[in-house]
Design a protein around this motif. Structure first.
Motif, short mmCIF file in Angstrom:
data_model
loop_
_atom_site.label_atom_id
_atom_site.label_comp_id
_atom_site.label_asym_id
_atom_site.label_seq_id
_atom_site.Cartn_x
_atom_site.Cartn_y
_atom_site.Cartn_z
N VAL A 125 0.82 -1.20 0.00
CA VAL A 125 0.00 0.00 0.00
C VAL A 125 0.86 1.26 0.00
O VAL A 125 0.53 2.26 -0.64
N THR A 126 1.95 1.24 0.75
CA THR A 126 2.89 2.36 0.76
C THR A 126 4.23 1.85 0.26
O THR A 126 4.50 0.64 0.29
N PRO A 127 5.10 2.74 -0.23
CA PRO A 127 6.37 2.28 -0.78
C PRO A 127 7.11 1.37 0.20
O PRO A 127 7.23 1.68 1.38
N THR A 128 7.59 0.26 -0.32
CA THR A 128 8.31 -0.72 0.49
C THR A 128 9.73 -0.83 -0.03
O THR A 128 9.95 -1.00 -1.23
N THR A 129 10.69 -0.73 0.88
CA THR A 129 12.09 -0.74 0.48
C THR A 129 12.90 -1.58 1.46
O THR A 129 12.48 -1.81 2.60
N PHE A 130 14.06 -2.04 1.00
CA PHE A 130 14.92 -2.91 1.81
C PHE A 130 16.34 -2.36 1.79
O PHE A 130 16.84 -1.95 0.74
N ARG A 131 16.98 -2.37 2.94
CA ARG A 131 18.35 -1.88 3.02
C ARG A 131 19.33 -2.88 2.39
O ARG A 131 19.20 -4.08 2.56
N ARG A 132 20.29 -2.32 1.68
CA ARG A 132 21.44 -3.09 1.21
C ARG A 132 22.68 -2.26 1.53
O ARG A 132 23.11 -1.43 0.72
N ALA A 135 22.55 1.53 0.90
CA ALA A 135 21.62 1.78 -0.21
C ALA A 135 20.29 1.08 0.08
O ALA A 135 20.13 0.39 1.09
N PHE A 136 19.32 1.30 -0.83
CA PHE A 136 18.00 0.69 -0.69
C PHE A 136 17.60 0.06 -2.02
O PHE A 136 17.99 0.54 -3.09
N THR A 137 16.82 -0.99 -1.95
CA THR A 137 16.27 -1.62 -3.15
C THR A 137 14.75 -1.72 -3.01
O THR A 137 14.25 -2.06 -1.93
N PRO A 142 10.95 -12.66 -2.48
CA PRO A 142 10.44 -13.46 -1.37
C PRO A 142 11.36 -13.49 -0.15
O PRO A 142 10.89 -13.37 0.98
N ASN A 143 12.66 -13.65 -0.36
CA ASN A 143 13.55 -13.79 0.80
C ASN A 143 13.59 -12.55 1.69
O ASN A 143 13.46 -12.67 2.92
N PRO A 144 13.77 -11.33 1.16
CA PRO A 144 13.75 -10.18 2.07
C PRO A 144 12.38 -9.93 2.69
O PRO A 144 12.29 -9.48 3.84
N VAL A 145 11.30 -10.22 1.96
CA VAL A 145 9.95 -10.05 2.52
C VAL A 145 9.75 -11.00 3.69
O VAL A 145 9.37 -10.59 4.80
N LEU A 146 10.00 -12.28 3.46
CA LEU A 146 9.80 -13.26 4.52
C LEU A 146 10.84 -13.12 5.63
O LEU A 146 10.55 -13.36 6.80
N GLY A 147 12.05 -12.69 5.26
CA GLY A 147 13.06 -12.45 6.28
C GLY A 147 12.67 -11.32 7.22
O GLY A 147 12.90 -11.39 8.43
N THR A 191 17.40 9.60 -0.48
CA THR A 191 16.55 9.26 -1.62
C THR A 191 16.29 7.76 -1.59
O THR A 191 17.23 6.96 -1.62
N ILE A 192 15.02 7.40 -1.52
CA ILE A 192 14.64 5.99 -1.35
C ILE A 192 13.68 5.59 -2.46
O ILE A 192 12.75 6.33 -2.78
N SER A 193 13.92 4.43 -3.03
CA SER A 193 13.02 3.87 -4.03
C SER A 193 12.26 2.72 -3.39
O SER A 193 12.86 1.81 -2.82
N GLY A 194 10.92 2.77 -3.46
CA GLY A 194 10.09 1.74 -2.85
C GLY A 194 9.07 1.18 -3.82
O GLY A 194 8.62 1.87 -4.74
N PHE A 195 8.70 -0.06 -3.62
CA PHE A 195 7.71 -0.72 -4.49
C PHE A 195 6.30 -0.47 -3.99
O PHE A 195 6.02 -0.54 -2.79
N VAL A 196 5.39 -0.20 -4.92
CA VAL A 196 3.97 -0.06 -4.63
C VAL A 196 3.20 -0.91 -5.63
O VAL A 196 3.47 -0.85 -6.83
N GLY A 197 2.26 -1.70 -5.16
CA GLY A 197 1.48 -2.54 -6.06
C GLY A 197 1.23 -3.91 -5.46
O GLY A 197 1.23 -4.07 -4.24
N ARG A 198 1.01 -4.89 -6.33
CA ARG A 198 0.69 -6.24 -5.88
C ARG A 198 1.73 -7.24 -6.37
O ARG A 198 2.25 -7.11 -7.48
N ILE A 199 1.98 -8.25 -5.54
CA ILE A 199 2.85 -9.36 -5.94
C ILE A 199 2.22 -10.67 -5.43
O ILE A 199 1.70 -10.72 -4.32
#
Length: 247
Positions: A125-132, A135-137, A142-147, A191-199
């Motif tokens: 629903v809101t931008p989702t991002t993961f630290r690397r 940086a951010f991705t 599946p692995n970072p989501v479930l992790g 500056t962060i890039s996040g995913f919005v939508g369905r998977i």
């Protein structure tokens, strides 16, 4: 017997007269962290709450909070009580209603129930991002989501529940459908890039499927990824779907 800390919950705070387009995520984080981040918890690596950005609806303007530890509920009801004044950036408001509970569950229910599903759809629903590192991705693999969800479970679930065991090194879950895009935003001069939508995610290993199912049900309360206390990573499970095939 359930205890107070066994009840994750989601709440909405109505903020009359606030223009949500003028509220930055940092403004909202400053207010809510002041409610909950006490006793040296401000710099804790994970927090037992998440925040959704303010939105307008038929009832006015407001924002949502989820709690993974219900011992925070009394603090929320006190800090967001009728008559309390809030400052969100340059805007001020006085609450006319208290926090409204939208949903609740129990850790026992999350740990015990099994829908039997082997595929799940999450709407980010809101931008989702993961630290690397630094940086951010935006890619919700599946692995970072479930992790992320596994870490929240291990940190905040009551100690008397069975431990969540999920080996992600074998890539047991994979993406079958994508409907979304990345969104760029600024938080604390980053500056962060996040995913919005369905998977849509799938798993056909019966020994793993039930554990994944439990974690997916936790997602609406725990959020996913980085900066969930600043409005990112808010997700809702939805009925699974497949992209229509091209003629």
């Amino acid at each position: 017997m359930e205890t107070a800390a066994d009840m994750p919950s989601r709440w909405r705070i109505a903020t009359p007269g606030i223009d949500p387009t003028r509220v930055r995520l940092e403004h909202l984080h400053a207010v809510v962290s002041g409610w909950f981040d006490t006793d040296g918890t401000h710099r804790a690596p994970a927090k037992p709450y998440t925040i959704s950005p303010p939105t307008s609806d038929a009832a006015g303007c407001g924002f949502e909070i989820t709690l993974l530890d219900d011992t925070l509920t009394n603090r929320l009801l006190t800090r967001a009580a009728p008559g309390v004044r809030l400052r969100l950036g340059a805007q001020h408001t006085r609450l006319t209603t208290g926090a409204e509970q939208l949903a609740t569950t129990t850790w026992t229910h999350l740990a015990g129930s099994d829908s039997g599903a082997n595929a799940w759809c999450l709407r980010f629903v809101t931008p989702t991002t993961f630290r690397r590192g630094n940086a951010f991705t935006p890619w919700p693999a599946p692995n970072p989501v479930l992790g992320s969800l596994r870490a929240a479970w291990r940190r905040f679930a009551p100690p008397d529940l069975p431990e969540i065991v999920l080996d992600l090194s074998t890539d047991p879950v994979w993406v079958t459908d994508i409907d979304g895009a990345n969104e760029i935003l600024r938080i604390n001069n980053l500056t962060i890039s996040g995913f919005v939508g369905r998977i849509r995610y799938t798993c056909d290993n019966p020994e793993i499927r039930a554990t994944v199912d439990r974690l997916i049900r936790l997602a609406p309360y725990a959020g996913i990824g980085a900066h969930t206390t600043r409005g990112l990573g808010q997700v809702h499970p939805e009925p699974t779907w497949r992209q229509p095939s091209r003629p």
